[in-house]
Write a protein that holds these residues in place. Sequence first.
Motif, short mmCIF file in Angstrom:
data_model
loop_
_atom_site.label_atom_id
_atom_site.label_comp_id
_atom_site.label_asym_id
_atom_site.label_seq_id
_atom_site.Cartn_x
_atom_site.Cartn_y
_atom_site.Cartn_z
N TYR A 211 0.84 -1.21 0.00
CA TYR A 211 0.00 0.00 0.00
C TYR A 211 0.87 1.26 0.00
CZ TYR A 211 -3.81 3.18 1.30
OH TYR A 211 -4.73 4.20 1.34
N ILE A 212 1.90 1.26 0.82
CA ILE A 212 2.81 2.41 0.88
C ILE A 212 3.48 2.62 -0.48
CG2 ILE A 212 4.99 3.24 1.85
CD1 ILE A 212 4.08 1.87 4.50
N ARG A 213 3.94 1.55 -1.09
CA ARG A 213 4.58 1.67 -2.40
C ARG A 213 3.62 2.23 -3.44
NH1 ARG A 213 8.68 0.44 -5.65
NH2 ARG A 213 9.94 -0.25 -3.89
N SER A 214 2.39 1.71 -3.46
CA SER A 214 1.42 2.17 -4.47
C SER A 214 1.09 3.65 -4.28
CB SER A 214 0.15 1.33 -4.40
OG SER A 214 -0.60 1.60 -3.22
N LYS A 215 1.02 4.09 -3.02
CA LYS A 215 0.69 5.49 -2.75
C LYS A 215 1.86 6.42 -3.13
CE LYS A 215 -2.18 7.20 -0.42
NZ LYS A 215 -3.22 8.15 -0.89
N VAL A 216 3.07 5.99 -2.85
CA VAL A 216 4.23 6.80 -3.22
C VAL A 216 4.34 6.91 -4.74
CG1 VAL A 216 6.76 6.92 -3.23
CG2 VAL A 216 5.55 6.35 -1.12
N MET A 217 4.15 5.79 -5.42
CA MET A 217 4.26 5.79 -6.87
C MET A 217 3.14 6.59 -7.54
SD MET A 217 7.08 4.56 -7.32
CE MET A 217 8.29 3.69 -6.34
N TYR A 218 1.99 6.64 -6.88
CA TYR A 218 0.91 7.48 -7.41
C TYR A 218 1.30 8.95 -7.27
CZ TYR A 218 -3.77 9.09 -8.58
OH TYR A 218 -4.84 9.71 -9.20
N SER A 219 1.95 9.30 -6.18
CA SER A 219 2.44 10.67 -6.00
C SER A 219 3.48 11.00 -7.06
CB SER A 219 3.04 10.86 -4.61
OG SER A 219 2.04 10.91 -3.63
N ARG A 220 4.27 10.01 -7.43
CA ARG A 220 5.28 10.21 -8.47
C ARG A 220 4.63 10.38 -9.85
NH1 ARG A 220 8.47 5.02 -10.38
NH2 ARG A 220 6.35 4.71 -11.16
N ASP A 221 3.67 9.49 -10.16
CA ASP A 221 3.10 9.45 -11.50
C ASP A 221 1.96 10.44 -11.72
OD1 ASP A 221 4.87 7.39 -12.00
OD2 ASP A 221 3.42 5.81 -11.52
N GLU A 222 1.22 10.76 -10.65
CA GLU A 222 0.05 11.63 -10.77
C GLU A 222 0.06 12.74 -9.71
OE1 GLU A 222 -2.20 11.70 -13.02
OE2 GLU A 222 -1.93 9.81 -14.08
N PRO A 223 1.11 13.54 -9.69
CA PRO A 223 1.19 14.59 -8.66
C PRO A 223 0.05 15.61 -8.76
CG PRO A 223 2.85 14.94 -10.36
CD PRO A 223 2.28 13.58 -10.59
N ASP A 224 -0.38 15.92 -9.98
CA ASP A 224 -1.46 16.90 -10.14
C ASP A 224 -2.75 16.40 -9.51
OD1 ASP A 224 0.21 18.60 -11.45
OD2 ASP A 224 -0.51 18.13 -13.47
N ALA A 225 -3.03 15.12 -9.67
CA ALA A 225 -4.25 14.54 -9.10
C ALA A 225 -4.22 14.67 -7.57
CB ALA A 225 -4.37 13.07 -9.51
N SER A 226 -3.07 14.37 -6.98
CA SER A 226 -2.94 14.48 -5.53
C SER A 226 -3.15 15.92 -5.07
CB SER A 226 -1.55 13.98 -5.10
OG SER A 226 -1.41 14.04 -3.70
#
Length: 219
Positions: free
Chosen positions: A93-108
């Motif tokens: 879960y931590i990995r998926s959340k970090v990678m989402y921040s990497r790949d989709e920073p605008d969405a966050s």
Amino acid sequence: MTIKKAEVGDIRKKNKALILNAAKKEFVTFGFEGASIKRIAQRANIPRANIHYYFANKMELYQELLSNIVSIWNSKFDSLNMDDDPKTVLSAYIRSKVMYSRDEPDASRIFASEIIHGAPVLNDYLSTDFKVWVQTKVDVIQYWIKQQLIDDINPYHLLFLIWGATQHYADFNVQVLAAMDKAEMDEQSFDAVVNSITTIVLKGCGVKTTKHTDTLLDK
């Protein structure tokens, strides 16, 4: 020549994705109030009328964008159940959340802005489906505690810690880069983020694992 329903569906999906990606850039730059359908059309390189074919107005477009963001985030933790191993699940879960921040920073950042402004669009969701979703995760964490698989910590604060820590690298990217004296975060940097947050969370929770689990994770 007739167009098959499947092809129409593919075209519709492609066009909506194009519009939503353009809208993401517009909303993160100008916020909801300052965002413009005209500029979104320009960003997507399509006629403005095409946007109104799929979305009645700016609010409807913004709502779908937020809904998609929430859906993707939740999907990474949706299948959690009491039989899962805490170390395996929390690490993933931590990995998926970090990678989402990497790949989709605008969405966050769009999601963060919505919450900071009092969640005017997400308010109903936060008081209904979100509460149910969170409670199912809290129940599993409490079960882990009861089984002595993790220490007796507050499940809510564990979730908040993971969300805040992982999303920080998107929402406060400028601050992160300044503090670390970096021009940008590369692949190695994000792997280091994953490893650090995972170690801190797992040790902080006193996660217990079996030798079988450790063997699987080392492969």
